[in-house]
Scaffold this motif. Structure first.
Motif, PDB file in Angstrom:
ATOM      1  N   ALA A   1      73.149  52.798  68.519  1.00 12.13           N
ATOM      2  CA  ALA A   1      72.997  54.001  67.685  1.00 12.13           C
ATOM      3  C   ALA A   1      72.632  55.203  68.555  1.00 12.13           C
ATOM      4  CB  ALA A   1      71.914  53.770  66.636  1.00 12.13           C
ATOM      5  N   ILE A   2      71.808  54.946  69.569  1.00 11.77           N
ATOM      6  CA  ILE A   2      71.371  56.055  70.429  1.00 11.77           C
ATOM      7  C   ILE A   2      72.551  56.571  71.250  1.00 11.77           C
ATOM      8  CG2 ILE A   2      69.791  56.714  72.277  1.00 11.77           C
ATOM      9  CD1 ILE A   2      67.893  54.480  71.248  1.00 11.77           C
ATOM     10  N   LEU A   3      73.318  55.636  71.826  1.00 11.94           N
ATOM     11  CA  LEU A   3      74.474  56.057  72.628  1.00 11.94           C
ATOM     12  C   LEU A   3      75.499  56.771  71.758  1.00 11.94           C
ATOM     13  CD1 LEU A   3      75.067  53.107  75.132  1.00 11.94           C
ATOM     14  CD2 LEU A   3      74.056  55.351  75.575  1.00 11.94           C
TER      15      LEU A   3
ATOM     16  N   VAL B   1      75.499  50.783  79.079  1.00 14.33           N
ATOM     17  CA  VAL B   1      75.369  52.155  79.589  1.00 14.33           C
ATOM     18  C   VAL B   1      76.312  52.396  80.774  1.00 14.33           C
ATOM     19  CG1 VAL B   1      73.755  53.787  80.641  1.00 14.33           C
ATOM     20  CG2 VAL B   1      73.040  52.423  78.686  1.00 14.33           C
TER      21      VAL B   1
ATOM     22  N   TRP C   1      63.354  60.618  75.389  1.00 20.08           N
ATOM     23  CA  TRP C   1      63.988  60.485  74.064  1.00 20.08           C
ATOM     24  C   TRP C   1      64.412  59.036  73.846  1.00 20.08           C
ATOM     25  CZ3 TRP C   1      69.639  60.501  73.093  1.00 20.08           C
ATOM     26  CH2 TRP C   1      69.989  60.729  71.764  1.00 20.08           C
TER      27      TRP C   1
ATOM     28  N   PHE D   1      79.516  53.017  79.215  1.00 15.27           N
ATOM     29  CA  PHE D   1      79.451  54.323  78.557  1.00 15.27           C
ATOM     30  C   PHE D   1      79.689  55.448  79.567  1.00 15.27           C
ATOM     31  CE2 PHE D   1      77.082  58.007  76.939  1.00 15.27           C
ATOM     32  CZ  PHE D   1      77.507  58.071  75.624  1.00 15.27           C
ATOM     33  N   LEU D   2      79.037  55.318  80.730  1.00 20.92           N
ATOM     34  CA  LEU D   2      79.200  56.340  81.772  1.00 20.92           C
ATOM     35  C   LEU D   2      80.616  56.325  82.345  1.00 20.92           C
ATOM     36  CD1 LEU D   2      75.904  56.412  83.879  1.00 20.92           C
ATOM     37  CD2 LEU D   2      76.879  58.273  82.526  1.00 20.92           C
TER      38      LEU D   2
ATOM     39  N   MET E   1      69.759  56.494  84.167  1.00 17.59           N
ATOM     40  CA  MET E   1      71.178  56.317  84.504  1.00 17.59           C
ATOM     41  C   MET E   1      72.011  57.452  83.911  1.00 17.59           C
ATOM     42  SD  MET E   1      71.558  52.231  83.852  1.00 17.59           S
ATOM     43  CE  MET E   1      73.346  52.164  84.028  1.00 17.59           C
ATOM     44  N   LEU E   2      71.772  57.738  82.634  1.00 15.62           N
ATOM     45  CA  LEU E   2      72.521  58.824  81.993  1.00 15.62           C
ATOM     46  C   LEU E   2      72.214  60.155  82.685  1.00 15.62           C
ATOM     47  CD1 LEU E   2      72.063  57.937  78.195  1.00 15.62           C
ATOM     48  CD2 LEU E   2      74.091  57.570  79.612  1.00 15.62           C
TER      49      LEU E   2
ATOM     50  N   LEU F   1      67.672  53.188  81.465  1.00 15.41           N
ATOM     51  CA  LEU F   1      68.976  53.616  80.947  1.00 15.41           C
ATOM     52  C   LEU F   1      69.028  55.143  80.850  1.00 15.41           C
ATOM     53  CD1 LEU F   1      69.472  50.907  78.152  1.00 15.41           C
ATOM     54  CD2 LEU F   1      70.272  50.865  80.523  1.00 15.41           C
TER      55      LEU F   1
ATOM     56  N   ILE G   1      74.985  64.947  71.846  1.00 16.14           N
ATOM     57  CA  ILE G   1      74.582  65.483  73.159  1.00 16.14           C
ATOM     58  C   ILE G   1      75.810  66.028  73.901  1.00 16.14           C
ATOM     59  CG2 ILE G   1      73.514  64.943  75.390  1.00 16.14           C
ATOM     60  CD1 ILE G   1      71.483  64.878  73.141  1.00 16.14           C
ATOM     61  N   PHE G   2      76.891  65.273  73.895  1.00 20.32           N
ATOM     62  CA  PHE G   2      78.096  65.712  74.618  1.00 20.32           C
ATOM     63  C   PHE G   2      78.511  67.157  74.302  1.00 20.32           C
ATOM     64  CE2 PHE G   2      80.369  61.544  76.089  1.00 20.32           C
ATOM     65  CZ  PHE G   2      79.247  61.240  76.843  1.00 20.32           C
TER      66      PHE G   2
ATOM     67  N   MET H   1      70.189  50.472  70.819  1.00 24.24           N
ATOM     68  CA  MET H   1      70.809  51.307  71.850  1.00 24.24           C
ATOM     69  C   MET H   1      72.200  51.805  71.413  1.00 24.24           C
ATOM     70  SD  MET H   1      70.309  52.789  74.723  1.00 24.24           S
ATOM     71  CE  MET H   1      68.728  52.058  75.078  1.00 24.24           C
TER      72      MET H   1
ATOM     73  N   ARG I   1      62.940  56.625  70.870  1.00 25.38           N
ATOM     74  CA  ARG I   1      63.844  56.072  69.862  1.00 25.38           C
ATOM     75  C   ARG I   1      63.956  54.567  69.960  1.00 25.38           C
ATOM     76  NH1 ARG I   1      69.240  59.198  68.517  1.00 25.38           N
ATOM     77  NH2 ARG I   1      69.193  57.513  66.996  1.00 25.38           N
ATOM     78  N   SER I   2      64.063  54.057  71.173  1.00 27.78           N
ATOM     79  CA  SER I   2      64.336  52.615  71.228  1.00 27.78           C
ATOM     80  C   SER I   2      63.070  51.785  71.048  1.00 27.78           C
ATOM     81  CB  SER I   2      65.106  52.246  72.494  1.00 27.78           C
ATOM     82  OG  SER I   2      64.302  52.363  73.588  1.00 27.78           O
TER      83      SER I   2
ATOM     84  N   ASP J   1      74.757  58.651  69.267  1.00 23.91           N
ATOM     85  CA  ASP J   1      74.231  60.015  69.130  1.00 23.91           C
ATOM     86  C   ASP J   1      74.451  60.841  70.398  1.00 23.91           C
ATOM     87  OD1 ASP J   1      73.457  59.766  66.531  1.00 23.91           O
ATOM     88  OD2 ASP J   1      71.320  59.498  66.944  1.00 23.91           O
ATOM     89  N   VAL J   2      74.344  60.179  71.558  1.00 20.68           N
ATOM     90  CA  VAL J   2      74.634  60.901  72.805  1.00 20.68           C
ATOM     91  C   VAL J   2      76.068  61.416  72.747  1.00 20.68           C
ATOM     92  CG1 VAL J   2      74.913  60.703  75.311  1.00 20.68           C
ATOM     93  CG2 VAL J   2      72.974  59.589  74.193  1.00 20.68           C
TER      94      VAL J   2
ATOM     95  N   ALA K   1      72.275  71.175  75.774  1.00 25.10           N
ATOM     96  CA  ALA K   1      71.661  69.942  75.276  1.00 25.10           C
ATOM     97  C   ALA K   1      70.413  69.584  76.082  1.00 25.10           C
ATOM     98  CB  ALA K   1      72.667  68.797  75.325  1.00 25.10           C
TER      99      ALA K   1
END
Lengths: 461, 461
Positions: free
Chosen positions: B44-46, B2, A347, B5-6, A82-83, A79, B53-54, B42, A351-352, B48-49, A99
């Motif tokens: 929570a992580i996304l 994800v 990261w 998300f993308l 992918m990001l 994942l 991060i953005f 995941m 985290r995961s 945070d992204v 970032a």
């Protein structure tokens, strides 16, 4: 569609021969010799991956893959990739994507703490961490920095006098890096190791070699010490080696490519004791920390040494942030300008999974290696050749297990060399047969003249 | 999750400031200073992204990103990265995953044909292609090969006499690579270019520099010629430069990092005419060919020159296929041992777009650059500073557009330097204001003393 495709791949991965059984040139017979003029649907492409790429894959993620050292991956890391590919930022300097730089600093700091790295390697101790592509790059960068530190004092002509030191067990990337940065191949020292030190580099032999070189008018430059060698996971004794190398103001790099990940477990941390006397330390998260290629984690005590050798300052990259000196421009810590946002995957992995689960992951592999060791030892035909510190088992058919042979041993005298050859030949045959079965894939090495089969546990379970 | 998300990121990408507006150190204030002990979901992580991060991303995939040169990505390539991370094979040699090697050879052959590369660069002409991480690596590898070819004849001590040549417009990675491989920094020639040759390297000045160096007892080694420089997309005249360099048996590398992709269109192929006289050629598919970092395509006429410098042969990698000499082990063509299966993403890009669509992609960008040029030219306050060959427009506020100034020009004499400075300052202010708006991101350069704004069209549309 691709997520499902990968999920199905993992479901069925044990059905494929672990070591690919194709013949050289197989793919060019199956695919057209030119790119298509028009677009093709993803279904057709994935079908080709299944039909034509799969047979040519050696399945590194198979639970039956025990060759080399692992490069395990994980859902979190996929994942992350992918990001990374989706954002596709080229974080050569801070401003090109703050970032990317700051997450990398953060995650390297997290990881440095997990490994209990000495303070001088971490930002609050004026050191710092960076993600390089691989160990070759980590060594090439630090070697360039070390070289230039000396050449700035002595003049560039002294380049031909610089000598670098490792052991005959040091990974071949050290030799390659030394060649690339212009060290005379005659000045590359691969010092002999023996079974008496379990193939760790002896501080005495290092000191002797250095003194010989100095007497010959050469200049000792760089020591690459290894914690967990590629062949048999041997451990160079860091503290006494560093004491020797420091006397001669050499740069000391500690390469823990394979074993570094295990240092997140307190019980394995001892293997890098002495790293506090080194200048740089690297390990590959892409080996044993669930992060796919490429992710080599490098820490240095003096980031300026890298910057002094590797920075460039073209007009088209000038910017306020860089000029303020408040930021890191990671391009100055690595060989290339552009760089992927690799911190994301690391990261996500940290985290995961969390520290505790990552420790279990390491311990589980070490436990399975011990189990395999027991199984080998139970069979009188086989022997485990080295004590096991991590998750690699080096074993072989015992000389006494070979028909018509008396008990041979690693320290056999010359007269018994023919026996050793015979035992080696038989072990090579065994490995060939195992790998040809497609059920398991192991690799081999030769240490001290002895051919051993390498069984490296490390797959994601 | 994800993928969605993308997809949402791309949907909303124009809402974010293109150039990140964060302050140095922003991220460490938002995230904990240590890795979590336990796993986190995941979601929570996304989150945070998205939240943290953005704001720190500079959005290279935004349609409003016109800085540097692009590194555009595509759905096909992202899927390719997923497969790469999922299989996660370390294709250092053929046997470690035959498909990784063979697909790379195949796709480099496809691409070589698309670029109409001369036969000696392709396998059926005894050349070959390889995917390196970036141009720095391509240059470091070929420079090492060139260096060793000479040092094998003259002895290693001659390393201090080797000289490399480029222009003052050559990308900074050339200087870095030269430093890394041990070229004396005093022997790096960045030959001056002028507006009279549109900042292309003059063959006469190359020949003069070489002769001076030879007279001084130095040894000309390597020429890096550029097709499409980083600052202003200037084109070095390949054919006459190669004629000069060949007289002195130098290695000639052609760096078309940015523009190489355009050569898939017959009308742009002319810019690399003369490449048939070079030893190596590279371009970055990760710039303008819908393939994310890292994907630098390198072709060489003599792969053995790379192998002679970069191969290693440790026991633990010995295998039948390598010994048969029927296969390529790509580790011997690059700096590092391990390597990602990067061919997958490039293959997916070529297949899922097809040659025709990729040509349209290039032509569309060039057309949009022309459109922007027209808009600039229509405004009497502005001027386009260089003729446009590709999709980069270099422009500025005209001197005559600056209040109280007579018509200034690039070739201003010394007495008018103050005017130039004033114009430069004003253009820098303009760029700062544009980028601070967050609506568009452009970069700058200075060529021949003139500060210009760079508007590089290249986003995926």
């Amino acid at each position: 569609m691709v997520v499902d495709f990968l999920a199905k791949y993992y479901e069925n991965i044990e059905k494929y021969p672990v070591l690919s059984q194709v013949e050289p040139g197989y793919l060019s017979k199956r695919f057209p010799s030119s790119a298509p003029q028009d677009e093709e649907p993803m279904e057709a492409i994935l079908d080709d991956v299944h039909q034509h790429i799969f047979p040519g894959l050696t399945h590194w993620q198979s639970p039956n893959f025990f060759a080399y050292y692992q490069t395990n991956t994980s859902t979190a890391a996929i994942l992350g990739e992918m990001l990374c590919a989706g954002f596709n930022v080229a974080g050569f300097n801070w401003v090109s994507s703050p970032a990317a730089t700051e997450l990398e600093s953060l995650v390297m700091d997290w990881l440095g703490k997990m490994l209990d790295l000495p303070r001088p390697f971490l930002p609050f101790g004026n050191g710092g961490g960076v993600i390089e592509g691989n160990t070759s790059e980590a060594i090439t960068c630090t070697l360039t920095a070390a070289r230039d530190r000396v050449l700035r004092k002595l003049g560039h002509n002294s380049i031909a006098k610089l000598v670098v030191y490792g052991s005959d067990q040091t990974n071949c990337s050290f030799q390659k890096a030394a060649r690339v940065v212009g060290i005379d191949p005659r000045n590359f020292r691969a010092l002999k190791t023996t079974r008496s030190t379990l193939f760790g580099l002896s501080p005495d032999s290092l000191e002797k070699a250095i003194c010989l070189d100095i007497n010959a008018g050469l200049i000792p430059l760089y020591l690459c010490a290894t914690v967990g060698t590629t062949s048999c996971a041997a451990v160079d004794p860091l503290e006494p080696l560093c004491k020797v190398a420091s006397k001669f103001s050499m740069w000391i790099h500690v390469d823990a490519a394979y074993t570094g990940a295990s240092c997140i477990c307190p019980e394995y941390r001892k293997f890098i004791n002495g790293v506090e006397f080194a200048d740089s330390f690297s390990f590959n998260a892409h080996k044993w920390l669930l992060t796919p290629l490429d992710c080599c984690c490098l820490w240095v005590k003096d980031p300026n040494a890298l910057v002094n050798s590797l920075s460039t300052d073209p007009e088209y990259l000038k910017n306020e942030a860089t000029e303020s000196k408040q930021v890191i421009d990671y391009a100055d810590w690595q060989l290339s300008l552009s760089r992927r946002f690799r911190a994301l995957k690391l990261w996500l992995v940290l985290r995961s999974h969390g520290v505790q689960n990552l420790r279990s992951h390491i311990r589980n592999h070490c436990r399975l290696a011990k189990l395999f060791e027991e199984l080998v030892e139970e069979d009188p035909q086989f022997e485990v050749v080295f004590p096991i510190n991590f998750a690699l088992v080096c074993f072989r058919i015992r000389p006494s297990g070979v028909a018509g042979m008396s008990n041979g041993h690693v320290d056999n005298e010359q007269g018994e060399a023919w026996k050793l050859n015979e035992v080696n030949r038989l072990n090579a045959q065994l490995l060939y047969a195992i790998n040809a079965s497609g059920r398991v894939f192991m690799s081999h090495t030769t240490v001290g003249g002895v051919y051993v089969l390498r069984f490296a546990v490390g797959r994601r379970l």
